[in-house]
Enzyme design. Structure first.
Site, PDB file in Angstrom:
ATOM      1  N   ASP A 303      28.883  36.420  34.795  1.00 44.94           N
ATOM      2  CA  ASP A 303      29.916  36.623  35.821  1.00 44.94           C
ATOM      3  C   ASP A 303      30.630  35.306  36.091  1.00 44.94           C
ATOM      4  O   ASP A 303      30.916  34.939  37.236  1.00 44.94           O
ATOM      5  CB  ASP A 303      29.318  37.206  37.102  1.00 44.94           C
ATOM      6  CG  ASP A 303      30.385  37.727  38.072  1.00 44.94           C
ATOM      7  OD1 ASP A 303      31.567  37.752  37.692  1.00 44.94           O
ATOM      8  OD2 ASP A 303      30.031  38.092  39.209  1.00 44.94           O
ATOM      9  N   GLY A 322      32.393  33.296  43.895  1.00 35.67           N
ATOM     10  CA  GLY A 322      32.376  33.149  42.452  1.00 35.67           C
ATOM     11  C   GLY A 322      31.955  31.757  42.024  1.00 35.67           C
ATOM     12  O   GLY A 322      32.332  30.751  42.633  1.00 35.67           O
TER      13      GLY A 322
END
Length: 422
Positions: A303, A322
């Protein structure tokens, strides 16, 4: 160009053997103990005793282009991937424009063709603009996407998800679902656990993930769609997928390195510890470990989600969600899971290459006659992770300063050097 790698440990048919690897015209021409002879037509790499792995495959990366090139580009993202040992990645579709039609996918395909140094397979979106209101134009996308996802957003409508599954199943493609029930988020931004309570942070409950997984599995049972769950993080999700597999439901899933080696009590007041889903409790981490050991969890994906330094500088509450992961995944997993004998090195290759290759139909096995897509690591090399060494434009990682083993020395993709140390 032709290459020879003498006296290396090569992953062949599920085990490592000491051998020599010969690359000719972009293909693996030979793996044998035949004595290599240096010729003017071949480059001899001095990588004796290093380990040769099939190129790693990451089915969940954000390359940010087109639309957000200030965070990452396809050029920098694929260079970072090669530095991490990856030769194939799947690029998530939360871009601008979102790839929900042929017109909107074309700019991304053109940039990939021009600037990628490894294999990049784009996702198409499940819904137009990832808004969950209208199905994307699947017939226009099907030939050039690896799967469909609205990553970053869960599809909130049960009926919309059912309709998407029915439509996509006609094409034999996978739905890769970001599972998140928006009604359960309540403004949270880290795990709703001990750390959040101690430091007065708003928490994201585990139910926001597993409740939508539960819904989707029921829909998969009804529609027969190929279904893949992105970045699972909770013990309840592991249990649901384990039970679904036992029932014969067509489901696979991934988790990320950070969920396997960290818990929420390891958080710091820094944006580099903020991602979605969040790092959860120790009980969740242990359930994920059991999940990779028993095969419930099929693969590990990073990811990889780069942001600008400014976007990650606002602490846990204010930073964008993130972190980057392509350049740290293998050394972190090797150090924390293999060296500690939680899993074997062979199992790690299964999680990083074999299973994603089989499920998504991408990537290349390390075999004679196949494209020379492989990576070489010195497993004895000990070093400290320094984000300034990253080739990614993103530098935000919870593993900054961590001491690890396993340094990438060389990555070939299509027989061309995608990364070489130094």
């Amino acid at each position: 160009m032709n290459y020879i790698l003498p006296n290396v440990n090569v992953f062949v048919q599920g085990r490592f053997v000491k051998s020599n690897v010969f690359v000719m015209d972009g293909l693996i021409s030979e793996i044998s103990t035949a004595k290599p002879s240096s010729t003017s037509q071949s480059i001899l790499f001095d990588l004796e005793d290093c380990f040769v792995f099939p190129g790693f495959i990451d089915v969940h990366v954000h390359l940010r282009e087109p639309g957000f090139f200030y965070k990452e580009t396809i050029e920098t993202g694929t260079k970072a991937a090669a530095h991490g040992g990856y030769t194939t990645v799947c690029a998530m579709p939360n871009l601008s424009p979102t790839p929900d039609s042929r017109e909107n996918l074309t700019p991304q395909l053109e940039i990939i063709k021009k600037n990628a140094c490894i294999n990049v397979h784009p996702y198409g979106t499940i819904t137009v603009g990832e808004k969950g209101l209208e199905l994307s134009k699947y017939d226009e996308l099907i030939e050039d996407v690896c799967a469909f996802s609205d990553d970053g957003r869960g599809v909130q409508s049960d009926e919309m998800m059912k309709e998407a599954m029915r439509s996509i199943s006609k094409y034999g493609k996978i739905i890769a679902a970001h599972c998140e029930d928006n009604t359960l988020l309540r403004g949270g931004y880290i795990h709703d656990g001990e750390y959040a309570a101690l430091h007065n942070h708003k928490g994201i409950c585990s139910e926001s993930e597993w409740k939508q997984v539960e819904r989707d599995l029921a829909l998969v049972k009804e529609t027969g769609c190929k279904y893949h769950v992105c970045h699972i993080s909770t013990k309840e999700t592991v249990d649901l997928i384990r039970k679904a597999k036992a029932e014969g439901i067509n489901v696979t899933c991934e988790t990320g390195p950070h969920y396997l080696v960290m818990n929420d009590m390891m958080l710091e007041e820094d944006g580099r510890f903020k991602m979605n889903p969040p790092i959860r409790s120790e009980a969740d981490r242990l359930a994920l470990i059991e999940g990779i050991k028993d095969g419930t969890i099929d693969m590990i994906a990073t990811d990889h989600a780069p942001h600008s330094a400014e976007e990650k500088s606002k602490g846990l509450a204010g930073s964008m969600m993130g972190i980057v992961g392509l350049e740290t995944a293998f050394p972190v997993l090797y150090t924390e899971l293999v060296q500690t004998r939680i899993i074997t090195l062979e199992k790690l290759v299964e999680l990083l290459h074999t299973n994603p290759r089989k499920r998504f139909g991408i990537g290349t096995p390390l075999e004679v006659g196949q494209s020379a897509d492989f990576t070489v690591f010195d497993l004895n090399k000990r070093y400290k992770i320094n984000p300034e060494d990253f080739l990614s434009m993103g530098k935000s990682t919870p593993f900054a300063g961590k001491v690890v083993y396993g340094r990438c020395e060389l990555t070939l993709c299509g027989g061309k050097i995608a990364y070489k140390r130094g």
